[in-house]
Design a protein around this motif. Structure first.
Motif, PDB file in Angstrom:
ATOM      1  N   GLY A 191      -0.063  -9.660   6.605  1.00 50.10           N
ATOM      2  CA  GLY A 191       0.020  -9.930   8.035  1.00 50.10           C
ATOM      3  C   GLY A 191       1.109  -9.154   8.746  1.00 50.10           C
ATOM      4  N   ASN A 192       1.846  -8.293   8.028  1.00 50.52           N
ATOM      5  CA  ASN A 192       2.911  -7.511   8.655  1.00 50.52           C
ATOM      6  C   ASN A 192       2.369  -6.156   9.094  1.00 50.52           C
ATOM      7  OD1 ASN A 192       5.222  -9.293   8.082  1.00 50.52           O
ATOM      8  ND2 ASN A 192       4.770  -8.793   5.941  1.00 50.52           N
ATOM      9  N   ASN A 193       2.651  -5.786  10.339  1.00 53.19           N
ATOM     10  CA  ASN A 193       2.329  -4.443  10.800  1.00 53.19           C
ATOM     11  C   ASN A 193       3.590  -3.600  10.661  1.00 53.19           C
ATOM     12  OD1 ASN A 193       1.053  -2.258  11.932  1.00 53.19           O
ATOM     13  ND2 ASN A 193       1.434  -2.924  14.040  1.00 53.19           N
ATOM     14  N   VAL A 194       3.996  -3.393   9.413  1.00 53.73           N
ATOM     15  CA  VAL A 194       5.279  -2.774   9.115  1.00 53.73           C
ATOM     16  C   VAL A 194       5.075  -1.644   8.109  1.00 53.73           C
ATOM     17  CG1 VAL A 194       7.600  -3.137   8.166  1.00 53.73           C
ATOM     18  CG2 VAL A 194       6.518  -4.926   9.529  1.00 53.73           C
ATOM     19  N   ARG A 195       5.814  -0.565   8.329  1.00 48.52           N
ATOM     20  CA  ARG A 195       5.836   0.524   7.354  1.00 48.52           C
ATOM     21  C   ARG A 195       7.287   0.848   7.025  1.00 48.52           C
ATOM     22  NH1 ARG A 195       1.193   4.994   8.960  1.00 48.52           N
ATOM     23  NH2 ARG A 195      -0.594   3.574   8.850  1.00 48.52           N
ATOM     24  N   ILE A 196       7.537   1.113   5.760  1.00 43.62           N
ATOM     25  CA  ILE A 196       8.876   1.494   5.315  1.00 43.62           C
ATOM     26  C   ILE A 196       8.774   2.860   4.650  1.00 43.62           C
ATOM     27  CG2 ILE A 196      10.826   0.945   3.808  1.00 43.62           C
ATOM     28  CD1 ILE A 196      10.154  -1.979   4.062  1.00 43.62           C
ATOM     29  N   HIS A 197       9.545   3.815   5.159  1.00 46.13           N
ATOM     30  CA  HIS A 197       9.599   5.156   4.582  1.00 46.13           C
ATOM     31  C   HIS A 197      10.933   5.277   3.849  1.00 46.13           C
ATOM     32  CE1 HIS A 197       6.180   6.123   7.183  1.00 46.13           C
ATOM     33  NE2 HIS A 197       6.862   5.557   8.169  1.00 46.13           N
ATOM     34  N   TYR A 198      10.869   5.380   2.532  1.00 43.69           N
ATOM     35  CA  TYR A 198      12.081   5.473   1.726  1.00 43.69           C
ATOM     36  C   TYR A 198      12.307   6.911   1.269  1.00 43.69           C
ATOM     37  CZ  TYR A 198      15.052   5.449  -2.383  1.00 43.69           C
ATOM     38  OH  TYR A 198      16.035   5.762  -3.291  1.00 43.69           O
ATOM     39  N   ASN A 199      13.466   7.460   1.650  1.00 43.50           N
ATOM     40  CA  ASN A 199      13.874   8.794   1.184  1.00 43.50           C
ATOM     41  C   ASN A 199      12.832   9.857   1.519  1.00 43.50           C
ATOM     42  OD1 ASN A 199      16.010  10.210   0.114  1.00 43.50           O
ATOM     43  ND2 ASN A 199      15.378   9.979  -2.005  1.00 43.50           N
ATOM     44  N   ILE A 200      12.222   9.734   2.697  1.00 42.89           N
ATOM     45  CA  ILE A 200      11.209  10.688   3.153  1.00 42.89           C
ATOM     46  C   ILE A 200      11.854  11.624   4.173  1.00 42.89           C
ATOM     47  CG2 ILE A 200       9.061  10.941   4.437  1.00 42.89           C
ATOM     48  CD1 ILE A 200       8.596   9.892   1.654  1.00 42.89           C
ATOM     49  N   GLY A 223      10.725   9.945  -3.177  1.00 41.42           N
ATOM     50  CA  GLY A 223      10.524   9.165  -1.959  1.00 41.42           C
ATOM     51  C   GLY A 223       9.130   8.585  -1.879  1.00 41.42           C
ATOM     52  N   VAL A 224       8.970   7.585  -1.007  1.00 41.54           N
ATOM     53  CA  VAL A 224       7.670   6.926  -0.893  1.00 41.54           C
ATOM     54  C   VAL A 224       7.573   6.253   0.474  1.00 41.54           C
ATOM     55  CG1 VAL A 224       8.531   4.769  -1.916  1.00 41.54           C
ATOM     56  CG2 VAL A 224       6.104   5.311  -2.055  1.00 41.54           C
ATOM     57  N   SER A 225       6.358   6.262   1.045  1.00 42.77           N
ATOM     58  CA  SER A 225       6.066   5.532   2.284  1.00 42.77           C
ATOM     59  C   SER A 225       5.170   4.354   1.936  1.00 42.77           C
ATOM     60  CB  SER A 225       5.373   6.433   3.303  1.00 42.77           C
ATOM     61  OG  SER A 225       6.246   7.433   3.774  1.00 42.77           O
ATOM     62  N   ILE A 226       5.548   3.186   2.439  1.00 37.57           N
ATOM     63  CA  ILE A 226       4.914   1.943   2.026  1.00 37.57           C
ATOM     64  C   ILE A 226       4.351   1.224   3.251  1.00 37.57           C
ATOM     65  CG2 ILE A 226       5.275  -0.247   0.843  1.00 37.57           C
ATOM     66  CD1 ILE A 226       7.907   1.060  -0.265  1.00 37.57           C
ATOM     67  N   GLY A 227       3.100   0.817   3.151  1.00 37.97           N
ATOM     68  CA  GLY A 227       2.513  -0.051   4.162  1.00 37.97           C
ATOM     69  C   GLY A 227       2.537  -1.482   3.650  1.00 37.97           C
ATOM     70  N   GLU A 276       0.851  -1.187   0.000  1.00 36.55           N
ATOM     71  CA  GLU A 276       0.000   0.000   0.000  1.00 36.55           C
ATOM     72  C   GLU A 276       0.884   1.234   0.000  1.00 36.55           C
ATOM     73  OE1 GLU A 276      -3.451   2.182   2.730  1.00 36.55           O
ATOM     74  OE2 GLU A 276      -2.469   0.348   3.420  1.00 36.55           O
ATOM     75  N   ILE A 277       0.684   2.123  -0.992  1.00 38.60           N
ATOM     76  CA  ILE A 277       1.438   3.367  -1.056  1.00 38.60           C
ATOM     77  C   ILE A 277       0.728   4.368  -0.149  1.00 38.60           C
ATOM     78  CG2 ILE A 277       2.376   5.159  -2.547  1.00 38.60           C
ATOM     79  CD1 ILE A 277       3.444   2.322  -3.079  1.00 38.60           C
ATOM     80  N   LEU A 278       1.360   4.685   0.995  1.00 41.21           N
ATOM     81  CA  LEU A 278       0.749   5.559   1.986  1.00 41.21           C
ATOM     82  C   LEU A 278       1.005   7.034   1.694  1.00 41.21           C
ATOM     83  CD1 LEU A 278       1.876   3.530   5.126  1.00 41.21           C
ATOM     84  CD2 LEU A 278      -0.332   3.404   3.963  1.00 41.21           C
ATOM     85  N   HIS A 279       2.179   7.318   1.161  1.00 45.09           N
ATOM     86  CA  HIS A 279       2.569   8.712   0.915  1.00 45.09           C
ATOM     87  C   HIS A 279       3.650   8.720  -0.151  1.00 45.09           C
ATOM     88  CE1 HIS A 279       3.912  12.833   1.573  1.00 45.09           C
ATOM     89  NE2 HIS A 279       5.129  12.394   1.788  1.00 45.09           N
ATOM     90  N   SER A 280       3.640   9.762  -0.976  1.00 47.69           N
ATOM     91  CA  SER A 280       4.642   9.852  -2.026  1.00 47.69           C
ATOM     92  C   SER A 280       5.097  11.294  -2.152  1.00 47.69           C
ATOM     93  CB  SER A 280       4.052   9.354  -3.351  1.00 47.69           C
ATOM     94  OG  SER A 280       5.046   9.247  -4.346  1.00 47.69           O
ATOM     95  N   GLU A 281       6.387  11.500  -2.334  1.00 45.30           N
ATOM     96  CA  GLU A 281       6.944  12.821  -2.574  1.00 45.30           C
ATOM     97  C   GLU A 281       8.071  12.650  -3.580  1.00 45.30           C
ATOM     98  OE1 GLU A 281      10.143  13.686   0.924  1.00 45.30           O
ATOM     99  OE2 GLU A 281       8.054  13.594   1.597  1.00 45.30           O
ATOM    100  N   PRO A 282       8.560  13.755  -4.183  1.00 45.78           N
ATOM    101  CA  PRO A 282       9.600  13.601  -5.206  1.00 45.78           C
ATOM    102  C   PRO A 282      10.779  12.757  -4.724  1.00 45.78           C
ATOM    103  CG  PRO A 282       8.809  15.848  -5.185  1.00 45.78           C
ATOM    104  CD  PRO A 282       8.152  15.154  -4.019  1.00 45.78           C
TER     105      PRO A 282
END
Length: 514
Positions: A364-373, A356-360, A348-354
């Motif tokens: 079954g994982n309660n994990v979020r990865i924020h890349y280059n945010i 960078g991206v935040s991923i849900g 799930e793409i939670l947030h996106s910026e130039p």
């Protein structure tokens, strides 16, 4: 063609090149002119590289000419030159080798398709493919247009009522009273009537034909360009990014859509009619009605032709510009997703910026990865608001929300860390930790290159000082062995989660044991 390979992160002089040419039996007369042209090419593309670095937030050291030396940096830049009977290729060799680098690129391209972040996709296609800068948007838009057109054609296309005037002795449709009266005054016992017929509205059809025809012709041109690449290493790199068979598949899809009625019968009309694209788009939006796919396609076509109009000829021709550390950074992101068993269906793409991206992560994982945010704590906000600090913030490569732990992760395209790497990591932890609640812990992690065949895991603990206990992990990965690298990350994450749960349970049960 004679290939001369340069190593990343090294500098080369005229004498260095002379020795390398001699080992390849290249005449001495070629050394100086080739070296001078090589230096000039580096100088000429410096503004281009600076633009790419700024737009995509790339830290890869750029190639530079300093004091008559060429600093190669961490960019793959092939340089071709002819001298006498020799055709010479000077190219930067990735420190992980071509096999490892091509494996990274292959996974990065799959990752970009999954993330659906147009800035990152633009980086991947613009900088990983030679001589196709102008065709980036075609590769971006083509799959979307095919998908949305199929959806649009699965629903009824908008129609309009066309009235045809019929003059006869009988009535066909609605009587045109004025014309019938005129006929009677002329002594003709005839009836003028208008017959209503439902036909397809032309603007949406013209828009679809033009969109697919433009993409089809430009993809065919792209295929010709890629077919002309001769160098083995570069061809291997290209094939790992977007294969000619994939482009052929897109071409076949566009042709198939253009052969479907009613599009097929209006191809000639759509390409010849003297109505500009903007008017066709506006009319398509007006006629779209309940077919929301057509409205979306109209918006896509408007954006597409605007970007086509903005394309300018680029001065660096067929030069390949690949920042290797950025490729490594994106490859590590693909490893992180694989470590959590994530694919395109449970992301799930939670947030996106130039850039960078935040991923849900599902599955079954309660994990979020924020890349280059960008992360801004209260102090940074205050400094920025008072214009003491330029508008920026802390931007680690990744922040992973893992249960009650925040992993601050930096990817390092190197075999050994510098002190500045550790200092920056401490700054990240200091900046991000205050934003967390008391039962959430910030942990640092470096993911870097392994100079051995096997990936390795290290864990370090430092107690005392301003931060109290600092936990730092170092995961050494091998691009040539991505499966074992993923396995190492899984082990590390499992350990982090286990320790986090243990710490939380101890804190929870402690009051009851007193």
């Amino acid at each position: 063609m004679i290939s001369v390979a340069l190593d990343e992160d090294k500098r080369y002089s005229l004498n260095d090149l002379r020795s390398m040419f001699q080992s390849q039996n290249i005449s001495r007369e070629c050394v100086k002119p080739v070296y001078d042209e090589f230096k000039n090419s580096i100088i000429n593309i410096e503004p281009v590289i600076e633009y790419i670095r700024e737009r995509f937030r790339i830290e890869s050291p750029p190639p530079l000419v300093v004091n008559d030396h060429v600093h190669v940096g961490q960019w793959i830049i092939p340089f071709k030159w002819k001298c006498d009977q020799h055709e010479i290729l000077i190219i930067t060799k990735p420190k992980v080798g071509w096999d490892g680098f091509n494996k990274m690129v292959q996974e990065v391209v799959q990752l970009l398709e999954t993330l659906r972040n147009l800035e990152l996709v633009a980086f991947g296609l613009r900088n990983l493919l030679p001589n196709i800068e102008d065709y980036v948007i075609d590769l971006l838009y083509s799959p979307l247009v095919i998908k949305y057109t199929e959806a649009a054609l699965s629903e009824p296309l908008p129609g309009i009522i066309e009235y045809r005037l019929i003059i006869s002795q009988g009535q066909f449709g609605k009587v045109d009273v004025a014309r019938t009266a005129a006929l009677r005054l002329m002594g003709k016992p005839l009836i003028a009537s208008k017959k209503a017929t439902l036909i397809h509205a032309l603007p949406p059809i013209i828009m679809l034909v033009r969109f697919h025809y433009k993409l089809l012709t430009r993809l065919m041109r792209l295929r010709e360009l890629l077919s002309g690449v001769e160098d083995t290493d570069l061809r291997g790199l290209i094939s790992s990014i977007t294969s000619i068979s994939r482009i052929d598949e897109l071409i076949r899809s566009h042709r198939a859509i253009l052969s479907i009625e009613p599009l097929a019968m209006y191809i000639d009309h759509a390409l010849r009619v003297g109505i500009d694209d903007e008017e066709i788009i506006s009319e398509t939006e007006r006629f779209s009605g309940g077919n929301t796919w057509l409205r979306t396609l109209a918006e896509l076509y408007r954006a597409y032709i605007a970007r086509l109009a903005g394309i300018k000829s680029l001065s660096w021709g067929s030069v390949l510009l690949v920042p290797t550390s950025k490729v490594f950074e994106l490859w590590v992101l693909s490893l992180l997703l694989r470590a959590f068993d994530v694919n395109a269906n449970n992301i799930e793409i939670l947030h996106s910026e130039p850039g960078g991206v935040s991923i849900g992560l599902g599955n079954g994982n309660n994990v979020r990865i924020h890349y280059n945010i960008t992360h801004r704590n209260d102090l940074i906000r205050q400094l920025t608001n008072q214009k003491i600090l330029r508008r920026d913030g802390l931007r680690p490569d990744y922040v992973i929300e893992l249960g009650r732990t925040r992993l601050v992760v930096d990817a390092k395209y190197k075999f050994k860390l510098d002190m500045s790497d550790v200092e920056r990591m401490m700054a990240y932890i200091v900046g991000i930790a205050p934003q967390l609640s008391s039962d959430v812990k910030a942990i640092g992690m470096f993911i870097m290159l392994s100079n051995n065949d096997e990936p390795k895991i290290y864990r370090f603990i430092s107690r005392g000082g301003l931060l109290g206990e600092v936990e730092l992990w170092v995961i050494k990965v091998k691009p040539g062995n991505p499966d074992k690298s993923v396995a190492s990350l899984k082990v590390a994450f499992h350990e982090v989660i286990s320790r986090s749960l243990e710490t939380h349970l101890n804190a929870f049960t402690k009051p009851f044991l007193m």
